[in-house]
Motif scaffolding. Structure first.
Motif, mmCIF file in Angstrom:
data_model
loop_
_atom_site.group_PDB
_atom_site.id
_atom_site.type_symbol
_atom_site.label_atom_id
_atom_site.label_comp_id
_atom_site.label_asym_id
_atom_site.label_seq_id
_atom_site.Cartn_x
_atom_site.Cartn_y
_atom_site.Cartn_z
ATOM 1 N N MET A 1 -0.249 -0.525 -14.012
ATOM 2 C CA MET A 1 -0.251 0.379 -15.134
ATOM 3 C C MET A 1 0.998 1.224 -15.098
ATOM 4 N N ARG A 2 1.500 1.482 -16.282
ATOM 5 C CA ARG A 2 2.760 2.201 -16.389
ATOM 6 C C ARG A 2 2.484 3.603 -16.925
ATOM 7 N N THR A 3 2.847 4.587 -16.110
ATOM 8 C CA THR A 3 2.599 5.981 -16.483
ATOM 9 C C THR A 3 3.889 6.789 -16.531
ATOM 10 N N ASP A 4 4.997 6.115 -16.744
ATOM 11 C CA ASP A 4 6.275 6.822 -16.754
ATOM 12 C C ASP A 4 6.383 7.702 -18.003
ATOM 13 N N PRO A 5 7.119 8.806 -17.910
ATOM 14 C CA PRO A 5 7.250 9.756 -19.031
ATOM 15 C C PRO A 5 7.777 9.129 -20.318
ATOM 16 N N ALA A 6 8.575 8.091 -20.211
ATOM 17 C CA ALA A 6 9.142 7.458 -21.407
ATOM 18 C C ALA A 6 8.039 6.889 -22.310
ATOM 19 N N ILE A 96 -14.007 18.916 -29.328
ATOM 20 C CA ILE A 96 -13.308 17.687 -28.940
ATOM 21 C C ILE A 96 -11.851 18.034 -28.676
ATOM 22 N N GLU A 97 -11.361 17.593 -27.520
ATOM 23 C CA GLU A 97 -9.967 17.837 -27.152
ATOM 24 C C GLU A 97 -9.163 16.561 -27.405
ATOM 25 N N ARG A 98 -7.998 16.725 -27.977
ATOM 26 C CA ARG A 98 -7.101 15.601 -28.265
ATOM 27 C C ARG A 98 -5.966 15.640 -27.255
ATOM 28 N N MET A 99 -5.670 14.481 -26.629
ATOM 29 C CA MET A 99 -4.585 14.421 -25.649
ATOM 30 C C MET A 99 -3.947 13.041 -25.643
ATOM 31 N N THR A 100 -2.700 12.992 -25.212
ATOM 32 C CA THR A 100 -2.031 11.713 -25.023
ATOM 33 C C THR A 100 -2.291 11.283 -23.587
ATOM 34 N N ALA A 101 -2.786 10.050 -23.411
ATOM 35 C CA ALA A 101 -3.175 9.610 -22.071
ATOM 36 C C ALA A 101 -3.038 8.099 -21.919
ATOM 37 N N VAL A 102 -2.971 7.683 -20.658
ATOM 38 C CA VAL A 102 -2.948 6.264 -20.286
ATOM 39 C C VAL A 102 -4.250 5.946 -19.563
ATOM 40 N N VAL A 103 -4.853 4.813 -19.887
ATOM 41 C CA VAL A 103 -6.044 4.352 -19.166
ATOM 42 C C VAL A 103 -5.564 3.727 -17.865
ATOM 43 N N VAL A 104 -5.924 4.314 -16.723
ATOM 44 C CA VAL A 104 -5.436 3.817 -15.437
ATOM 45 C C VAL A 104 -6.506 3.095 -14.626
ATOM 46 N N LYS A 105 -7.774 3.258 -15.015
ATOM 47 C CA LYS A 105 -8.842 2.600 -14.257
ATOM 48 C C LYS A 105 -10.093 2.528 -15.118
ATOM 49 N N LEU A 141 -16.738 2.407 -27.805
ATOM 50 C CA LEU A 141 -15.418 2.074 -27.266
ATOM 51 C C LEU A 141 -15.452 1.009 -26.176
ATOM 52 N N VAL A 142 -16.625 0.646 -25.691
ATOM 53 C CA VAL A 142 -16.715 -0.334 -24.613
ATOM 54 C C VAL A 142 -16.082 -1.645 -25.063
ATOM 55 N N GLY A 143 -15.145 -2.144 -24.264
ATOM 56 C CA GLY A 143 -14.449 -3.380 -24.580
ATOM 57 C C GLY A 143 -13.209 -3.182 -25.448
ATOM 58 N N LYS A 144 -13.033 -2.000 -26.006
ATOM 59 C CA LYS A 144 -11.870 -1.727 -26.849
ATOM 60 C C LYS A 144 -10.775 -0.987 -26.106
ATOM 61 N N VAL A 145 -11.121 -0.374 -24.983
ATOM 62 C CA VAL A 145 -10.165 0.380 -24.178
ATOM 63 C C VAL A 145 -9.979 -0.377 -22.863
ATOM 64 N N VAL A 146 -8.726 -0.703 -22.546
ATOM 65 C CA VAL A 146 -8.462 -1.439 -21.312
ATOM 66 C C VAL A 146 -7.373 -0.735 -20.502
ATOM 67 N N VAL A 147 -7.319 -1.075 -19.224
ATOM 68 C CA VAL A 147 -6.322 -0.487 -18.341
ATOM 69 C C VAL A 147 -4.927 -0.748 -18.895
ATOM 70 N N ASP A 148 -4.090 0.258 -18.849
ATOM 71 C CA ASP A 148 -2.700 0.283 -19.296
ATOM 72 C C ASP A 148 -2.551 0.623 -20.777
ATOM 73 N N ASP A 149 -3.644 0.783 -21.514
ATOM 74 C CA ASP A 149 -3.548 1.270 -22.893
ATOM 75 C C ASP A 149 -3.017 2.689 -22.874
ATOM 76 N N ILE A 150 -2.188 3.032 -23.834
ATOM 77 C CA ILE A 150 -1.696 4.402 -23.989
ATOM 78 C C ILE A 150 -1.919 4.807 -25.434
ATOM 79 N N GLY A 151 -2.284 6.072 -25.622
ATOM 80 C CA GLY A 151 -2.521 6.543 -26.978
ATOM 81 C C GLY A 151 -3.129 7.924 -26.983
ATOM 82 N N ILE A 152 -3.801 8.228 -28.072
ATOM 83 C CA ILE A 152 -4.454 9.528 -28.217
ATOM 84 C C ILE A 152 -5.909 9.375 -27.812
#
Length: 182
Positions: A1-6, A96-105, A141-152
């Motif tokens: 998974m890629r969590t770099d700032p870019a 509800i809190e909105r944040m930019t995040a990466v799914v890491v696990k 959301l089950v099955g729609k969110v996978v590791v390495d996805d990035i978004g809101i």
């Protein structure tokens, strides 16, 4: 998974980022009525229990201690059911809190035995600052969110005060994925 700032910067620069809703429409919110039904039935049972105890008090005049135990049991069911129902309604009304995040696990938890089992899904999200938090994933959301996805990510934290202890529930209720990798 890629969590770099870019990657985070690419999401925030994405043309659809600004138009993403601040509060998403949640399909799971409609099911809160079903979840409140059980505690309300418990309260109804408690009320019926109280009526029976009061009727017994006047009709057959049992010993006072026996009547007191029946009355206390009815009050406990009534109050307990109302408290649980109020707690479940607090889940619906939690911010509800909105944040930019990466799914890491991702992980799955199976509970129960034989014919009665339940499955709970979890996702660990990492924010730009490196903080990782595990959230329960809504069934939608089950099955729609996978590791390495990035978004809101739209997350909800609810605190249940049970009087003798406090429980925290963190849920991922919606996720808008962005394609930012070349």
């Amino acid at each position: 998974m890629r969590t770099d700032p870019a990657r985070f910067e690419a999401v925030e620069a994405h043309p659809e980022y600004a138009s993403a809703p601040s509060d998403p429409v949640l399909p799971a919110d409609a099911t809160i009525g079903v979840a409140v039904t059980g505690p309300l039935l418990l309260s109804l049972f408690g009320g019926a229990f109280l009526l029976i105890a009061i009727t017994l008090l006047f009709v057959i005049r049992p010993p006072f201690l026996f009547t007191l135990v029946f009355l206390a049991g009815g009050v406990a069911f009534l109050v307990g059911g109302i408290k649980v129902a109020r707690g479940l309604l607090a889940v619906k009304d939690a911010p509800i809190e909105r944040m930019t995040a990466v799914v890491v696990k991702e992980r799955t938890e199976i509970t129960g035995r034989n014919e009665s089992t339940g499955t709970t899904y979890y996702a660990t999200l990492q924010t730009r600052d490196g903080q990782r938090i595990e959230y329960r994933v809504s069934r939608a959301l089950v099955g729609k969110v996978v590791v390495d996805d990035i978004g809101i990510a739209y997350v909800k934290e609810v605190i249940f005060d049970l009087g003798f202890t406090t429980l925290r529930s963190k849920s991922l209720v919606e996720f808008i994925r962005f394609e930012v990798d070349n």
